[in-house]
Scaffold this motif. Structure first.
Motif, PDB file in Angstrom:
ATOM      1  N   LEU A   1     -61.869 -12.194  35.655  1.00 52.21           N
ATOM      2  CA  LEU A   1     -60.445 -12.417  34.903  1.00 52.21           C
ATOM      3  C   LEU A   1     -60.813 -11.630  33.443  1.00 52.21           C
ATOM      4  CD1 LEU A   1     -59.488 -15.848  35.869  1.00 52.21           C
ATOM      5  CD2 LEU A   1     -58.529 -13.637  36.491  1.00 52.21           C
ATOM      6  N   THR A   2     -59.652 -11.270  32.854  1.00 53.20           N
ATOM      7  CA  THR A   2     -59.437 -10.777  31.614  1.00 53.20           C
ATOM      8  C   THR A   2     -58.528 -11.789  30.883  1.00 53.20           C
ATOM      9  OG1 THR A   2     -60.145  -8.398  32.114  1.00 53.20           O
ATOM     10  CG2 THR A   2     -58.892  -9.132  29.966  1.00 53.20           C
ATOM     11  N   PHE A   3     -58.773 -12.354  29.745  1.00 55.24           N
ATOM     12  CA  PHE A   3     -57.860 -13.079  28.909  1.00 55.24           C
ATOM     13  C   PHE A   3     -57.525 -12.283  27.624  1.00 55.24           C
ATOM     14  CE2 PHE A   3     -56.897 -16.428  25.904  1.00 55.24           C
ATOM     15  CZ  PHE A   3     -55.845 -16.858  26.308  1.00 55.24           C
TER      16      PHE A   3
ATOM     17  N   ALA B   1     -52.425 -14.578  28.243  1.00 62.07           N
ATOM     18  CA  ALA B   1     -52.319 -14.087  29.611  1.00 62.07           C
ATOM     19  C   ALA B   1     -53.771 -13.852  30.456  1.00 62.07           C
ATOM     20  CB  ALA B   1     -51.335 -12.878  29.584  1.00 62.07           C
ATOM     21  N   TYR B   2     -53.714 -14.301  31.513  1.00 65.59           N
ATOM     22  CA  TYR B   2     -54.823 -13.865  32.471  1.00 65.59           C
ATOM     23  C   TYR B   2     -54.406 -12.706  33.337  1.00 65.59           C
ATOM     24  CZ  TYR B   2     -57.524 -18.171  30.945  1.00 65.59           C
ATOM     25  OH  TYR B   2     -58.122 -18.863  30.035  1.00 65.59           O
ATOM     26  N   ASN B   3     -55.407 -11.829  33.676  1.00 64.64           N
ATOM     27  CA  ASN B   3     -55.198 -10.874  34.621  1.00 64.64           C
ATOM     28  C   ASN B   3     -56.435 -10.776  35.389  1.00 64.64           C
ATOM     29  OD1 ASN B   3     -52.459  -9.525  34.128  1.00 64.64           O
ATOM     30  ND2 ASN B   3     -53.215  -9.825  32.216  1.00 64.64           N
ATOM     31  N   GLY B   4     -56.358 -10.449  36.637  1.00 67.41           N
ATOM     32  CA  GLY B   4     -57.506 -10.053  37.434  1.00 67.41           C
ATOM     33  C   GLY B   4     -57.705 -10.360  38.721  1.00 67.41           C
ATOM     34  N   VAL B   5     -58.756 -10.761  39.214  1.00 70.82           N
ATOM     35  CA  VAL B   5     -58.752 -11.451  40.654  1.00 70.82           C
ATOM     36  C   VAL B   5     -59.727 -12.606  40.884  1.00 70.82           C
ATOM     37  CG1 VAL B   5     -59.553 -10.696  42.917  1.00 70.82           C
ATOM     38  CG2 VAL B   5     -58.577  -8.989  41.716  1.00 70.82           C
ATOM     39  N   ILE B   6     -59.242 -13.693  41.576  1.00 71.20           N
ATOM     40  CA  ILE B   6     -60.186 -14.686  41.904  1.00 71.20           C
ATOM     41  C   ILE B   6     -60.008 -14.761  43.480  1.00 71.20           C
ATOM     42  CG2 ILE B   6     -59.752 -15.999  39.594  1.00 71.20           C
ATOM     43  CD1 ILE B   6     -57.865 -17.644  41.154  1.00 71.20           C
ATOM     44  N   LYS B   7     -61.429 -15.078  43.917  1.00 71.95           N
ATOM     45  CA  LYS B   7     -61.538 -15.224  45.448  1.00 71.95           C
ATOM     46  C   LYS B   7     -61.393 -16.392  46.040  1.00 71.95           C
ATOM     47  CE  LYS B   7     -64.373 -12.105  47.220  1.00 71.95           C
ATOM     48  NZ  LYS B   7     -63.493 -11.395  47.868  1.00 71.95           N
ATOM     49  N   VAL B   8     -60.539 -16.755  46.694  1.00 73.03           N
ATOM     50  CA  VAL B   8     -60.342 -18.082  47.314  1.00 73.03           C
ATOM     51  C   VAL B   8     -60.450 -18.194  48.788  1.00 73.03           C
ATOM     52  CG1 VAL B   8     -58.787 -20.219  47.086  1.00 73.03           C
ATOM     53  CG2 VAL B   8     -58.901 -18.786  45.259  1.00 73.03           C
TER      54      VAL B   8
ATOM     55  N   ASP C   1     -62.637 -16.449  50.816  1.00 72.46           N
ATOM     56  CA  ASP C   1     -62.675 -15.095  51.288  1.00 72.46           C
ATOM     57  C   ASP C   1     -61.462 -14.245  51.015  1.00 72.46           C
ATOM     58  OD1 ASP C   1     -65.639 -15.524  51.549  1.00 72.46           O
ATOM     59  OD2 ASP C   1     -64.954 -16.352  53.628  1.00 72.46           O
ATOM     60  N   LYS C   2     -60.581 -14.710  50.541  1.00 66.87           N
ATOM     61  CA  LYS C   2     -59.240 -13.991  49.997  1.00 66.87           C
ATOM     62  C   LYS C   2     -59.215 -13.501  48.717  1.00 66.87           C
ATOM     63  CE  LYS C   2     -56.855 -15.884  53.836  1.00 66.87           C
ATOM     64  NZ  LYS C   2     -55.685 -16.912  54.328  1.00 66.87           N
ATOM     65  N   ASP C   3     -58.864 -12.334  48.421  1.00 70.02           N
ATOM     66  CA  ASP C   3     -58.309 -12.084  46.767  1.00 70.02           C
ATOM     67  C   ASP C   3     -57.236 -12.564  46.526  1.00 70.02           C
ATOM     68  OD1 ASP C   3     -60.996 -10.862  46.765  1.00 70.02           O
ATOM     69  OD2 ASP C   3     -60.233  -8.866  46.841  1.00 70.02           O
ATOM     70  N   VAL C   4     -57.085 -13.175  45.373  1.00 74.06           N
ATOM     71  CA  VAL C   4     -55.878 -13.479  44.673  1.00 74.06           C
ATOM     72  C   VAL C   4     -55.755 -12.840  43.487  1.00 74.06           C
ATOM     73  CG1 VAL C   4     -54.436 -15.513  43.776  1.00 74.06           C
ATOM     74  CG2 VAL C   4     -55.820 -16.127  45.903  1.00 74.06           C
ATOM     75  N   ARG C   5     -54.697 -12.011  43.515  1.00 74.08           N
ATOM     76  CA  ARG C   5     -54.457 -11.311  42.238  1.00 74.08           C
ATOM     77  C   ARG C   5     -53.660 -12.215  41.181  1.00 74.08           C
ATOM     78  NH1 ARG C   5     -56.020  -7.887  40.085  1.00 74.08           N
ATOM     79  NH2 ARG C   5     -55.914  -5.755  39.594  1.00 74.08           N
ATOM     80  N   ILE C   6     -54.296 -12.175  39.902  1.00 75.17           N
ATOM     81  CA  ILE C   6     -53.729 -12.959  38.831  1.00 75.17           C
ATOM     82  C   ILE C   6     -52.951 -11.801  37.966  1.00 75.17           C
ATOM     83  CG2 ILE C   6     -54.012 -14.479  36.898  1.00 75.17           C
ATOM     84  CD1 ILE C   6     -54.426 -15.719  39.698  1.00 75.17           C
TER      85      ILE C   6
END
Length: 131
Positions: free
Chosen positions: A76-78, A103-110, A112-117
């Motif tokens: 993530l980038t904050f 604001a947060y932007n980026g990806v977290i993996k939950v 095995d699925k990518d969740v785009r923030i």
């Protein structure tokens, strides 16, 4: 120095939230780092925070921060928008805490699925302890 970050929002109609900290990054397997995927907790081990600096190596808190995990589940980038600074002092120690709202932007993996923030509002706090 203690860094904590928090975010709560909606992604594809589901609640997504996280709580990250560098405070308990050790080998004890104890952590407060967690992602909540539609209210289901997903443990994250070690979280790292890249503190923004200028070309002279001085901290620039209002520049973009990198928040990431060693296992690549968090990237993530904050981007801070507001800095609320608070100083506390007692006889033997003092601290300065910066509550950065942004604001947060980026990806977290939950699971095995990518969740785009994308532009999710959250908080990052930076506390410098002085003894």
């Amino acid at each position: 120095n203690i860094i904590k970050s928090f975010m709560s929002g909606i992604h594809n109609g589901k609640k997504i939230a996280f709580n990250f900290s560098n405070e308990l990054n050790d080998e004890t397997n104890v952590t407060e780092n967690v992602i909540f995927d539609d209210n289901k907790p997903v443990k994250i081990n070690e979280i790292n925070f890249e503190i923004p600096t200028n070309e002279k190596g001085k901290m620039v808190l209002m520049n973009d921060w990198k928040v990431f995990s060693n296992d690549k589940k968090v990237n993530l980038t904050f981007t801070p928008l507001i800095n609320h600074k608070n100083k506390n002092s007692i006889i033997i120690a003092s601290n300065t805490c910066h509550y950065l709202y942004g604001a947060y932007n980026g990806v977290i993996k939950v699971n095995d699925k990518d969740v785009r923030i994308e532009n999710q509002i959250g908080v990052l706090s930076y506390t410098k302890l002085v003894r």
